[in-house]
Structures are given as structure tokens and as C-alpha cells.
Design a protein around this motif. Structure first.
Motif, mmCIF file in Angstrom:
data_model
loop_
_atom_site.group_PDB
_atom_site.id
_atom_site.type_symbol
_atom_site.label_atom_id
_atom_site.label_comp_id
_atom_site.label_asym_id
_atom_site.label_seq_id
_atom_site.Cartn_x
_atom_site.Cartn_y
_atom_site.Cartn_z
ATOM 1 N N TYR A 16 -4.051 -1.093 -9.386
ATOM 2 C CA TYR A 16 -5.081 -2.076 -9.035
ATOM 3 C C TYR A 16 -6.171 -1.470 -8.143
ATOM 4 O O TYR A 16 -7.347 -1.860 -8.240
ATOM 5 N N THR A 17 -5.782 -0.530 -7.265
ATOM 6 C CA THR A 17 -6.812 0.073 -6.413
ATOM 7 C C THR A 17 -7.784 0.899 -7.253
ATOM 8 O O THR A 17 -8.994 0.928 -6.980
ATOM 9 N N ASN A 63 -8.677 -8.868 -6.328
ATOM 10 C CA ASN A 63 -7.413 -8.375 -6.847
ATOM 11 C C ASN A 63 -6.496 -9.558 -7.095
ATOM 12 O O ASN A 63 -6.107 -10.269 -6.179
ATOM 13 N N ASP A 95 -8.641 -8.907 -1.204
ATOM 14 C CA ASP A 95 -7.367 -8.221 -1.438
ATOM 15 C C ASP A 95 -6.278 -8.742 -0.502
ATOM 16 O O ASP A 95 -5.390 -8.005 -0.102
ATOM 17 N N SER A 151 0.856 -1.174 0.000
ATOM 18 C CA SER A 151 0.000 0.000 0.000
ATOM 19 C C SER A 151 0.897 1.230 0.000
ATOM 20 O O SER A 151 1.950 1.224 0.640
ATOM 21 N N LEU A 203 -5.164 8.055 -5.153
ATOM 22 C CA LEU A 203 -4.696 6.673 -5.142
ATOM 23 C C LEU A 203 -3.400 6.532 -5.930
ATOM 24 O O LEU A 203 -3.202 7.186 -6.958
ATOM 25 N N THR A 215 -6.266 1.969 2.463
ATOM 26 C CA THR A 215 -6.575 2.941 1.416
ATOM 27 C C THR A 215 -7.969 2.746 0.837
ATOM 28 O O THR A 215 -8.746 3.701 0.706
ATOM 29 N N LEU A 216 -8.285 1.514 0.462
ATOM 30 C CA LEU A 216 -9.594 1.254 -0.140
ATOM 31 C C LEU A 216 -10.718 1.603 0.823
ATOM 32 O O LEU A 216 -11.703 2.250 0.446
ATOM 33 N N THR A 273 -10.197 -1.423 -9.033
ATOM 34 C CA THR A 273 -11.209 -1.988 -8.140
ATOM 35 C C THR A 273 -12.524 -1.224 -8.209
ATOM 36 O O THR A 273 -13.608 -1.798 -8.047
#
Length: 294
Positions: free
Chosen positions: A68-69, A193, A160, A54, A64, A94-95, A72
Motif C-alpha cells: 500500500y505504501t 489508504n 492513513d 509499518s 519500502l 515511512t511515508l 500511495t
């Protein structure tokens, strides 16, 4: 939990200095938090690799960092306005933070097996927790088994989990996906992910298809990450996706998410499977670790 102090380590790399601001050995791995200019990253140091789990921009934490984030959030093109969100694998949180800001009334529960990761997310990555955003220290599969017994349902499930080398084997099997399916609410979506460059690509695809039927791959050409969107009863039409893009575009821009571009990275397996029909499905009895080498 073993913790120890480490003198700051400064490494010259091009024009940027990297400084380790925290390091500890947890029950599962070596954990490193490293600053490089404005970028702060959480890294797992295992026997075979060191990987960033992260990252955040210290001066703009909403934006971000990882591809990948951003991918998502293609989930919102097929199942918008989530009410109950489950995230397996915390990283820096983060997500969870972005989803909470986008949907402040949604309930979000984060599950992380490593208590040290949760503490690092709180101490170094501004991980938000409150009455609606909660977390628990538990193996993701055990959590989902218990959630099914309690008949808890989630309309956005994000898988994830990562151990530093790959996705844990027991979170990649037909039996596990069936357990995940049992806690997916009507009209909800699962976002997983994973990787397009893995030797497990075909096996993972066959396994998801065996449980959920047709799914959506979200991936950029020549990039290693892919997001699998599964659990949909019916795929959205192009018109529905375009309508959602129009709604979401201004809301997601501040996070560095170009949802219009992401919508063009969506590939529907109903339009053609990219794995052989006889590909072996991963199960609790067949989940070969030797295939985890890229």
C-alpha cells in the motif's frame, strides 16, 4: 503514559526468529516493535487482531516493504512536485521519510493521535523531523478543522489513519471528506489508504464520490489494499501518465517502487462505477461499526 519493560521474546517460525524489542500499552492500544531477521515491524495488538502498521528493512531502510505504501506514490502521477504535504496517521514515519528525501524542500506535517506511536517512530524507525518535517499529536479530524479555520492548504493529503481494526469511523464520513476538501490546494490530490476486501467498500466508494466526484482506484488484483486518489478537477490522460512514469521511474526505483507497474493498477470511476447507484453514503449519523468486519 504507561510504559513497562519486557524481557525479549524469541519465537521460532520456520527459519526466522522473531524478537519483541519494545512493547507498551498506550492510551489507545498495545504497541509492539518486533524484529524478524532484517525486518522490523510496528504492530498494534487490539482485542480482535494483531496487525503490522509499518515495517522497514534495517539494512536498507529506504526500500519500502508494504504494497500500500508503494501504491500511495501513484499520487505523483497526477500531482507531482508537492510543496505542502499533510499525512494523517504516522505509523513508523515511512511515508514521511521517503517524501522528504524525494522532495527535500517540501513542508511535511504528520498528525498522529497516539503520542506513543510518535515516540516509537522516532526511537525505532528513524523517523526524520526537522524545520520542514514536523508532527503533532492530535486527532486528524480536529487538526483538519483547525487547519481550515486558519486557511491552511495542502497539495498532497495522505489519509492513513488506522486503529488496529479499521479506519476510525469519524474519518470515513461525508462531513469529514468535505472538511478535507476545504484544505486541499488547487491542483492537489488526496490519497486515502483503504481496503478492497472490506464490507464497507461500496459505502466508502459512494461517500468519496458524493464529495469529490469521479476518483481513481489504485489496486492490484487479489490484493486487499486499495488507494483512492480523489480531489482531482480532471483526470490525467494516458499520455500525461506515461510522461510522468518516465520522469519518476528512475527516482522511485531505489525505494522498491515500480511506478510503471503501479500506473497499470489505476482504475478510473469515470469509466464505470463498481458500486450500486443506491449505495448509502456514510455520514456522521450513519457510519455503522458492524460493517467493519471483513
Amino acid at each position: 503514559m504507561l510504559k513497562y519493560l519486557l524481557l525479549p521474546l524469541i519465537v521460532f517460525s520456520g527459519v526466522a526468529f522473531s524478537k519483541v524489542i519494545h512493547e507498551e500499552r498506550s492510551l489507545y492500544r498495545n504497541i509492539i516493535v518486533e524484529d524478524t531477521s532484517d525486518l522490523r515491524c510496528l504492530k498494534f495488538n487490539t482485542k480482535s487482531s494483531q496487525t503490522s502498521q509499518s515495517c522497514m528493512y534495517k539494512n536498507d531502510p529506504d526500500k519500502l516493504v508494504f504494497n500500500y505504501t508503494k501504491l500511495t506514490f501513484a499520487s505523483l502521477l497526477v500531482a507531482d512536485n508537492p510543496k505542502n504535504v499533510l499525512i494523517i496517521g504516522l505509523g513508523g514515519g515511512t511515508l514521511s521519510n521517503v517524501i522528504h528525501e524525494l522532495y527535500p524542500t517540501a513542508k511535511i506535517h504528520n498528525v498522529e493521535i497516539d503520542p506513543a506511536v510518535t515516540k516509537v517512530a522516532r526511537d525505532y524507525f528513524n523517523f526524520i523531523e526537522n524545520d520542514l518535517v514536523t508532527s503533532s499529536v492530535q486527532d486528524g479530524r480536529i487538526f483538519i478543522k483547525r487547519a481550515a479555520i486558519k486557511k491552511q492548504m495542502y497539495d498532497w493529503i495522505i489519509l492513513d489513519a488506522f486503529n488496529g481494526d479499521y479506519i476510525p469511523e469519524h474519518l470515513l464520513t461525508k462531513e469529514f471528506f468535505e472538511e478535507v476538501q476545504s484544505v486541499l490546494a488547487e491542483g492537489g490530490v488526496i490519497a486515502a489508504n483503504t481496503f478492497s476486501s472490506s464490507k464497507l467498500y461500496e459505502h466508502e466508494s459512494a461517500t468519496y464520490h458524493a464529495v469529490f466526484g469521479d476518483f481513481i482506484n489504485v489496486s492490484r488484483e487479489n490484493r486487499s489494499n486499495r488507494i483512492i486518489l480523489a480531489g482531482l478537477k480532471a483526470p490525467p490522460t494516458n499520455e500525461q501518465i506515461k510522461a510522468q512514469v518516465k520522469i519518476l521511474e528512475p527516482r522511485l526505483a531505489k525505494y522498491g517502487i515500480d511506478i510503471k507497474a503501479i500506473s497499470e493498477f489505476m482504475h478510473f470511476t469515470k469509466d464505470g462505477q463498481d458500486w450500486p447507484a443506491d449505495t448509502k453514503v456514510l455520514t456522521d449519523q450513519y457510519s455503522p461499526a458492524n460493517l467493519l468486519n471483513f
